[in-house]
Design a protein around this motif. Structure first.
Motif, mmCIF file in Angstrom:
data_model
loop_
_atom_site.group_PDB
_atom_site.id
_atom_site.type_symbol
_atom_site.label_atom_id
_atom_site.label_comp_id
_atom_site.label_asym_id
_atom_site.label_seq_id
_atom_site.Cartn_x
_atom_site.Cartn_y
_atom_site.Cartn_z
ATOM 1 N N GLN A 273 -0.172 20.163 51.176
ATOM 2 C CA GLN A 273 -0.242 21.361 50.347
ATOM 3 C C GLN A 273 0.749 21.239 49.196
ATOM 4 N N LEU A 274 0.386 21.816 48.063
ATOM 5 C CA LEU A 274 1.248 21.883 46.890
ATOM 6 C C LEU A 274 1.409 23.349 46.521
ATOM 7 N N ILE A 275 2.661 23.804 46.395
ATOM 8 C CA ILE A 275 2.942 25.214 46.190
ATOM 9 C C ILE A 275 3.706 25.402 44.887
ATOM 10 N N GLY A 276 3.266 26.339 44.074
ATOM 11 C CA GLY A 276 3.926 26.646 42.819
ATOM 12 C C GLY A 276 3.800 28.109 42.470
ATOM 13 N N ASP A 277 4.329 28.488 41.299
ATOM 14 C CA ASP A 277 4.229 29.878 40.880
ATOM 15 C C ASP A 277 2.960 30.087 40.062
ATOM 16 N N THR A 278 2.847 31.240 39.410
ATOM 17 C CA THR A 278 1.597 31.633 38.772
ATOM 18 C C THR A 278 1.158 30.670 37.686
ATOM 19 N N SER A 279 2.097 30.132 36.921
ATOM 20 C CA SER A 279 1.724 29.279 35.786
ATOM 21 C C SER A 279 1.040 27.989 36.217
ATOM 22 N N TYR A 280 1.217 27.574 37.475
ATOM 23 C CA TYR A 280 0.578 26.349 37.965
ATOM 24 C C TYR A 280 -0.785 26.618 38.606
ATOM 25 N N THR B 78 -1.603 26.037 46.254
ATOM 26 C CA THR B 78 -1.376 27.452 46.553
ATOM 27 C C THR B 78 -0.441 28.032 45.505
ATOM 28 N N ALA B 79 -0.903 29.072 44.839
ATOM 29 C CA ALA B 79 -0.115 29.739 43.801
ATOM 30 C C ALA B 79 -0.667 31.138 43.593
ATOM 31 N N PRO B 80 0.157 32.079 43.169
ATOM 32 C CA PRO B 80 -0.358 33.422 42.880
ATOM 33 C C PRO B 80 -1.399 33.373 41.758
ATOM 34 N N ILE B 81 -2.333 34.292 41.803
ATOM 35 C CA ILE B 81 -3.364 34.390 40.777
ATOM 36 C C ILE B 81 -2.865 35.309 39.664
ATOM 37 N N GLN B 82 -2.932 34.808 38.445
ATOM 38 C CA GLN B 82 -2.482 35.620 37.317
ATOM 39 C C GLN B 82 -3.436 36.790 37.093
ATOM 40 N N LYS B 83 -2.874 37.965 36.925
ATOM 41 C CA LYS B 83 -3.672 39.161 36.722
ATOM 42 C C LYS B 83 -3.822 39.433 35.230
ATOM 43 N N TYR B 84 -5.070 39.578 34.803
ATOM 44 C CA TYR B 84 -5.362 39.893 33.406
ATOM 45 C C TYR B 84 -5.719 41.374 33.302
ATOM 46 N N THR B 85 -5.014 42.078 32.470
ATOM 47 C CA THR B 85 -5.275 43.505 32.295
ATOM 48 C C THR B 85 -6.097 43.731 31.037
ATOM 49 N N ASN B 86 -6.931 44.751 31.076
ATOM 50 C CA ASN B 86 -7.760 45.120 29.926
ATOM 51 C C ASN B 86 -6.870 45.761 28.862
ATOM 52 N N PRO B 87 -6.769 45.168 27.673
ATOM 53 C CA PRO B 87 -5.867 45.742 26.648
ATOM 54 C C PRO B 87 -6.270 47.139 26.207
ATOM 55 N N THR B 88 -7.541 47.511 26.419
ATOM 56 C CA THR B 88 -7.986 48.847 26.031
ATOM 57 C C THR B 88 -7.622 49.899 27.067
ATOM 58 N N GLY B 89 -7.167 49.467 28.256
ATOM 59 C CA GLY B 89 -6.831 50.402 29.307
ATOM 60 C C GLY B 89 -8.026 50.931 30.065
ATOM 61 N N LEU B 90 -9.215 50.363 29.825
ATOM 62 C CA LEU B 90 -10.432 50.809 30.496
ATOM 63 C C LEU B 90 -10.692 49.957 31.738
ATOM 64 N N LEU B 91 -11.926 49.941 32.230
ATOM 65 C CA LEU B 91 -12.253 49.245 33.474
ATOM 66 C C LEU B 91 -11.890 47.760 33.393
ATOM 67 N N ALA C 12 3.002 30.509 52.733
ATOM 68 C CA ALA C 12 3.180 29.450 51.737
ATOM 69 C C ALA C 12 3.789 30.000 50.451
ATOM 70 N N LEU C 13 3.355 31.170 50.030
ATOM 71 C CA LEU C 13 3.890 31.761 48.805
ATOM 72 C C LEU C 13 5.364 32.121 48.966
ATOM 73 N N ARG C 14 5.777 32.503 50.167
ATOM 74 C CA ARG C 14 7.204 32.768 50.390
ATOM 75 C C ARG C 14 8.008 31.478 50.355
ATOM 76 N N ALA C 15 7.395 30.376 50.760
ATOM 77 C CA ALA C 15 8.113 29.101 50.825
ATOM 78 C C ALA C 15 8.401 28.524 49.449
ATOM 79 N N ARG C 16 7.682 28.979 48.415
ATOM 80 C CA ARG C 16 7.869 28.370 47.094
ATOM 81 C C ARG C 16 9.246 28.660 46.512
#
Length: 557
Positions: free
Chosen positions: A360-367, A384-397, A482-486
């Protein structure tokens, strides 16, 4: 390849043994040779030396010196003094007590001669010895990757001083390496402004005039070096290396001018050709983000480690084995480069060198991008890495409300409407799915969904499925563990950056930083090897009462 004979000190004298035996064992230097054999450097560095002439000192001795220097974070002058007066270092190096050591300039020249590629090879040799001793490389091993920022050894200056640096560096290089060309330069070019400093009390109008004059002189210098009068003299330069360096300095100065200045009136009317152009500094928004920050270190860039932390320097990428914390690979990158870009090449390098593939290879969101996940998955490794969350710039759905069906290749909205109309988006590596205008305008959630009257669009990446698999895994107990181990790699980053001087390097240039980072990785790995394998040093009891207590604790009868 001819056999190289290195200079040796022969057998140490009785007085040397007497002095070294009187020095107490050092907790680190007295145990290093139990776990590491540095003799590989003699064969590795043999192509750098000639079999003729005076015998050079053994590369294994020089590698030990560079190793000790990085352990203590000494400068070259401090290391020169340490070799002279520190007996525990003399004993570790295997030199006589009377050995006067190396000059500080010799240490710097030797590092430049070896280069980062050989230091990288030395790092992997030490890592191979750790592998042979079973300190890493097991089937269930997990690798961690992260980066930390460094602060470049430069002064932050404005555009005026930056242009002065470029001119001064070029002129001094010509003066130092080609006096004949420098004499011609003094006769043909009147360079006065590049030595003038701007005071805070200088009026704004005068500052603009001085800035314009400086830019004109810089362009005049570049034009003079390219003129037909100077070309024959320039191309008779005896030293090809210095000639190439002059061309590099010209390119640096030209790039600085292009990134920081512009003519005030580029479109002159007819009859105004005899008047020189007037220049002004570009505004902050007009200047490129990837611009040169120092003429003395043109590789340095400004970047962000987080939203609040901005720095000018490089970032050092680190891959370590979680089994014992050994550094497997390290690489400096520009400060403004995205962390995940070097992930796959760095992992491949370790696999190619040692033939070890982690579980297994573990990193942060940028990887954890889709492209990285696919490349690492092809190596039979779980990323294994966190998934980057993309927000709607308009504030809608958000896009998460829409469901993509890979088999049907269509997107379904929260109201159950589906669309298969898509347009390719090459820069983002995916497709933009578009809902029909009639469907969106009749939808009760239209105002909450989009501000585009022509209908809602949803982007689906080429790596949608592998990203969804990553999301699902991160929600499991194994994924959370795994995410805690990073975060374990942060200890290694702290040690390299703050204990061994990588946070504020003494040298300039990415090549020098690469050498320093490779040596630092060697030092940290050897420290771990000494801790795990070397025999502990027996304490010395200086008083009889302590000795009696020790004996009583061992033999109570």
């Amino acid at each position: 390849m001819a056999h190289i004979q290195y200079k040796t000190f022969g057998q140490l004298t009785f007085s040397d043994y007497e002095v070294f035996s009187s020095v107490p064992p050092h907790p680190f230097w007295s145990r290093v040779e139990q776990v590491v054999d540095f003799s590989f450097a003699d064969q590795l560095c043999a192509p750098l030396y000639s079999p003729q002439g005076q015998r050079p000192y053994a590369p294994s001795l020089k590698l030990k010196i560079h190793f000790a220097q990085r352990y203590h974070n000494y400068s070259d002058r401090e290391m020169e003094e340490a070799i002279l007066y520190h007996l525990h270092l003399k004993r570790f190096l295997g030199v006589p007590v009377s050995f006067n050591g190396f000059d500080h300039s010799t240490l710097g020249l030797d590092r430049d001669r070896m280069g980062s590629a050989i230091f990288d090879a030395c790092h992997h040799h030490v890592l191979s010895q750790a592998l042979a001793k079973g300190l890493w490389g097991k089937e269930n091993d997990r690798w961690l990757i992260d980066s930390f920022h460094t602060y470049a050894n430069i002064a932050k200056v404005g555009a005026y001083r930056l242009i002065q640096q470029g001119i001064l560096q070029l002129v001094q290089h010509i003066k130092r390496t080609y006096p004949k060309l420098y004499t011609s330069l003094l006769q043909d070019c009147a360079l006065n402004s590049f030595l003038k400093r701007l005071s805070e009390r200088t009026p704004e109008k005068d500052r603009l005039v001085l800035f314009s004059r400086l830019v004109v002189e810089a362009y005049s210098l570049l034009h003079w070096l390219e003129s037909e009068k100077v070309k024959p003299l320039f191309w008779t330069w005896g030293n090809a290396k210095q000639q190439l360096r002059c061309l590099e300095l010209q390119a640096i100065l030209y790039q600085i001018l292009q990134e920081n200045t512009k003519p005030i009136d580029p479109d002159k009317p007819e009859g105004a050709e005899q008047e020189p152009l007037q220049y002004q500094e570009l505004s902050k928004k007009e200047k490129p983000q990837d611009r040169i920050r120092s003429a003395y270190d043109p590789d340095v860039r400004s970047g962000y480690k987080s939203r609040s932390l901005k720095f000018t320097g490089d970032k050092v990428q680190v891959i370590e084995s979680r089994e014992n914390g050994l550094i497997l690979n390290t690489e400096p990158i520009p400060g403004n480069e995205w962390d995940g870009e070097r992930l796959a090449p760095m992992v491949e390098e370790v696999i190619d060198y040692h033939g070890i593939v982690p579980k297994q290879l573990i990193g942060d969101t940028s990887y954890g991008t889709g492209e990285n996940r696919q490349k690492i998955q092809e190596m039979q490794i779980l990323l294994t890495a966190p998934i980057q969350k993309y927000t709607n710039p308009t504030g809608l759905l958000e896009s998460d409300w829409f469901v993509y069906d890979a088999k049907l290749d269509e997107v379904t909205c929260p109201q159950g409407y589906s669309t298969s109309i898509k347009v390719r988006n090459n820069p983002s590596q995916g497709h933009q799915f578009k809902f029909e205008e009639k469907t969106c305008q009749t939808c009760p959630l239209f105002e909450q969904c989009t501000t585009n009257k022509k209908g809602r669009t949803v982007f689906i990446s080429d790596f949608y499925e592998i990203m969804e698999q990553g999301k699902s895994y991160n929600l499991t107990e194994a994924g959370k563990s795994a995410l805690r181990a990073r975060y374990d790699v942060e200890r290694t980053n702290h040690e390299a950056a703050n204990h061994h001087g990588l946070r504020k390097p003494r040298t300039r240039g990415r090549e020098s930083l690469r050498i320093t980072s490779k040596l630092t990785a060697m030092v940290i790995n050897v420290k771990i090897m000494v801790k795990k394998i070397a025999e502990p040093i027996q304490p010395i009891y200086r008083y009889k009462k302590y000795e009696k207590r020790a004996k009583a604790s061992v033999c109570p009868n």
